[in-house]
Motif scaffolding. Structure first.
Motif, PDB file in Angstrom:
ATOM      1  N   THR A  85      -7.034 -18.226  -1.405  1.00 62.02           N
ATOM      2  CA  THR A  85      -6.774 -17.315  -0.925  1.00 62.02           C
ATOM      3  C   THR A  85      -6.352 -16.122  -1.993  1.00 62.02           C
ATOM      4  O   THR A  85      -6.171 -16.035  -2.826  1.00 62.02           O
TER       5      THR A  85
ATOM      6  N   GLN B 274      -7.299 -11.499  -2.128  1.00 65.15           N
ATOM      7  CA  GLN B 274      -6.980 -10.491  -1.482  1.00 65.15           C
ATOM      8  C   GLN B 274      -7.815  -9.200  -2.330  1.00 65.15           C
ATOM      9  O   GLN B 274      -8.173  -9.593  -4.058  1.00 65.15           O
TER      10      GLN B 274
ATOM     11  N   TYR C 135     -12.961  -0.095   4.992  1.00 62.96           N
ATOM     12  CA  TYR C 135     -12.067  -0.962   5.315  1.00 62.96           C
ATOM     13  C   TYR C 135     -12.852  -1.816   6.382  1.00 62.96           C
ATOM     14  O   TYR C 135     -13.206  -2.796   6.058  1.00 62.96           O
TER      15      TYR C 135
ATOM     16  N   ALA D 271     -13.933  -5.794   5.473  1.00 64.23           N
ATOM     17  CA  ALA D 271     -14.028  -6.955   6.852  1.00 64.23           C
ATOM     18  C   ALA D 271     -14.965  -7.958   7.188  1.00 64.23           C
ATOM     19  O   ALA D 271     -15.129  -8.714   6.920  1.00 64.23           O
TER      20      ALA D 271
ATOM     21  N   LEU E  66     -16.237  -9.656   3.378  1.00 65.59           N
ATOM     22  CA  LEU E  66     -15.360 -10.765   3.717  1.00 65.59           C
ATOM     23  C   LEU E  66     -15.646 -11.656   4.520  1.00 65.59           C
ATOM     24  O   LEU E  66     -15.518 -13.457   3.478  1.00 65.59           O
ATOM     25  N   GLU E  67     -15.822 -11.970   5.677  1.00 62.21           N
ATOM     26  CA  GLU E  67     -16.322 -12.946   6.693  1.00 62.21           C
ATOM     27  C   GLU E  67     -17.419 -13.394   6.520  1.00 62.21           C
ATOM     28  O   GLU E  67     -17.256 -14.688   5.738  1.00 62.21           O
TER      29      GLU E  67
ATOM     30  N   THR F 276     -10.196 -18.024   1.954  1.00 61.91           N
ATOM     31  CA  THR F 276      -9.965 -16.598   3.403  1.00 61.91           C
ATOM     32  C   THR F 276      -8.863 -15.481   2.107  1.00 61.91           C
ATOM     33  O   THR F 276      -8.202 -15.602   1.247  1.00 61.91           O
ATOM     34  N   GLY F 277     -10.256 -14.492   2.800  1.00 65.56           N
ATOM     35  CA  GLY F 277     -10.460 -13.250   2.008  1.00 65.56           C
ATOM     36  C   GLY F 277      -9.205 -11.834   2.111  1.00 65.56           C
ATOM     37  O   GLY F 277      -8.890 -11.790   3.519  1.00 65.56           O
ATOM     38  N   THR F 278      -7.996 -11.110   2.042  1.00 67.04           N
ATOM     39  CA  THR F 278      -7.653 -10.262   3.154  1.00 67.04           C
ATOM     40  C   THR F 278      -8.142  -9.069   2.084  1.00 67.04           C
ATOM     41  O   THR F 278      -7.610  -8.859   1.251  1.00 67.04           O
ATOM     42  N   ILE F 279      -7.769  -8.179   2.908  1.00 64.29           N
ATOM     43  CA  ILE F 279      -7.654  -6.595   2.994  1.00 64.29           C
ATOM     44  C   ILE F 279      -6.213  -6.036   2.553  1.00 64.29           C
ATOM     45  O   ILE F 279      -5.109  -6.099   2.654  1.00 64.29           O
ATOM     46  N   ASP F 280      -5.985  -5.926   0.922  1.00 69.81           N
ATOM     47  CA  ASP F 280      -4.646  -5.487   0.964  1.00 69.81           C
ATOM     48  C   ASP F 280      -4.529  -3.572   1.157  1.00 69.81           C
ATOM     49  O   ASP F 280      -5.056  -3.178   0.470  1.00 69.81           O
ATOM     50  N   GLU F 281      -4.271  -3.459   1.794  1.00 73.45           N
ATOM     51  CA  GLU F 281      -3.662  -2.240   2.689  1.00 73.45           C
ATOM     52  C   GLU F 281      -3.387  -1.456   1.807  1.00 73.45           C
ATOM     53  O   GLU F 281      -3.115  -0.539   2.323  1.00 73.45           O
TER      54      GLU F 281
END
Lengths: 113, 212
Positions: free
Chosen positions: B117, B119, B127, B131, B134-135, B150-155
């Motif tokens: 994982t 970020q 954003y 997103a 990232l997919e 999995t990559g998530t945006i660090d908001e």
């Protein structure tokens, strides 16, 4: 005793001695003179030598050369700087494009691990 | 008798004269030798000093020239980087192109950090695109490496709005980050691109001997 003759003889001897003494004295004065002459002549030769060396030295002096070298270098710098500006104008656009390409065009690949 | 006395005197006088002449010669040559030696060493020193100061002057001049030329080159390089910096923003204008770039930037981070994982930080305005990127990046990673990611945006931490774009990939619980914003990439190039730029602008360096 023939005293008149004796005193004449003694007188002659005395005169001879006086003459002899003068001769030797002259020689001694000559010697003193020669010592002084040695110093005077030496001094002259030394001065002449010094003057010769100074002239030799002056001939090799290059203070003029320095000025010339500086103007020469200055000209060279101006030319080179103009060349750089030219090169810049010619290739600047391409170089900027290449830089931007390096920023944007990416080729990601996994590490060999 | 008197003749004898006179002769003796003249012999003595002759001796004295001969001696005088010898002393003259010796004394004169001694004085001359002493002084000319001293003069020689003085002029040797003078000559050496003059030569040295001339060399110094020449070297100083050459150095000054070199610095002027290098300065001019540096100015040119700075101008080029400045211009490039101004044009960084162009890439984010075309959405399709930008998305592709973002995908690649994220992929670079994925490959480098290799964690399950991660970020990602980006400009707030990006954003949506990020997103999508990232997919795409996660898919590609899995295809190439065989592991899911999995990559998530660090908001909470976003990239400044003034930036030209790009992303930062963060791993190891926030301890390692890969700054893949456009500014950071250009900054890296300030060093790494110099040899290539030099050749493109000024031609090869004729003095260079080592190329590895």
């Amino acid at each position: 005793m023939p005293s008149a003759q004796n005193s004449a003889g003694i007188q002659t001897l005395l005169d001879a001695e006086r003459e002899a003494s003068k001769i030797v004295q002259k020689a001694r004065e000559y010697r003193t003179k020669r010592v002084k002459e040695a110093r005077d002549e030496a001094k002259k030769e030394i001065e002449a030598y010094r003057a010769e060396k100074e002239a030799e030295f002056k001939n090799i002096q290059h203070t003029q050369g320095n000025k010339a070298a500086e103007t020469e270098a200055d000209k060279e710098a101006v030319t080179k700087i103009a060349e750089i500006k030219e090169a810049g104008k010619k290739s600047q656009e391409k170089v900027i494009k290449d830089l931007l390409a390096a920023v944007f065009e990416i080729n990601p690949h996994p590490h060999e691990s | 008798m008197t003749a004898f006395i006179k002769q003796e005197a003249e012999e003595k006088a002759r001796e004295i004269e001969i001696k005088a002449n010898e002393e003259f010669a010796i004394e004169k040559s001694k004085l001359v030798r002493q002084e000319t030696d001293a003069i020689d060493s003085t002029y040797q020193k003078k000559f050496k000093q003059a030569t040295m100061s001339q060399q110094i002057a020449r070297s100083t001049v050459a150095n000054k020239t070199r610095l002027r030329v290098l300065g001019a080159r540096q100015v040119l390089l700075d101008d080029i980087f400045e211009a490039a910096q101004q044009r960084l923003g162009a890439a984010s204008k075309d959405a399709a192109r930008y998305e592709k770039i973002l995908t690649n930037l994220i992929l670079e981070g994925f490959y480098a950090l290799n964690e399950p994982t991660l970020q990602v930080r980006a400009r707030k305005a990006d954003y949506k695109l990020v997103a999508k990127a990232l997919e795409a990046a996660a898919k590609e990673y899995e295809a190439k490496v065989g592991k899911p990611i999995t990559g998530t945006i660090d908001e909470e931490n976003s990239v400044a709005d003034g930036s030209a774009g790009g992303v930062v990939i963060v791993g190891f619980g926030g301890k390692i980050d890969i700054d893949n914003t456009f500014e950071a990439r250009l900054n890296l190039l300030r060093q790494s691109a110099l040899p290539a730029m030099r050749e493109a602008l000024f031609g090869q360096n004729p003095n260079r001997k080592f190329f590895d």
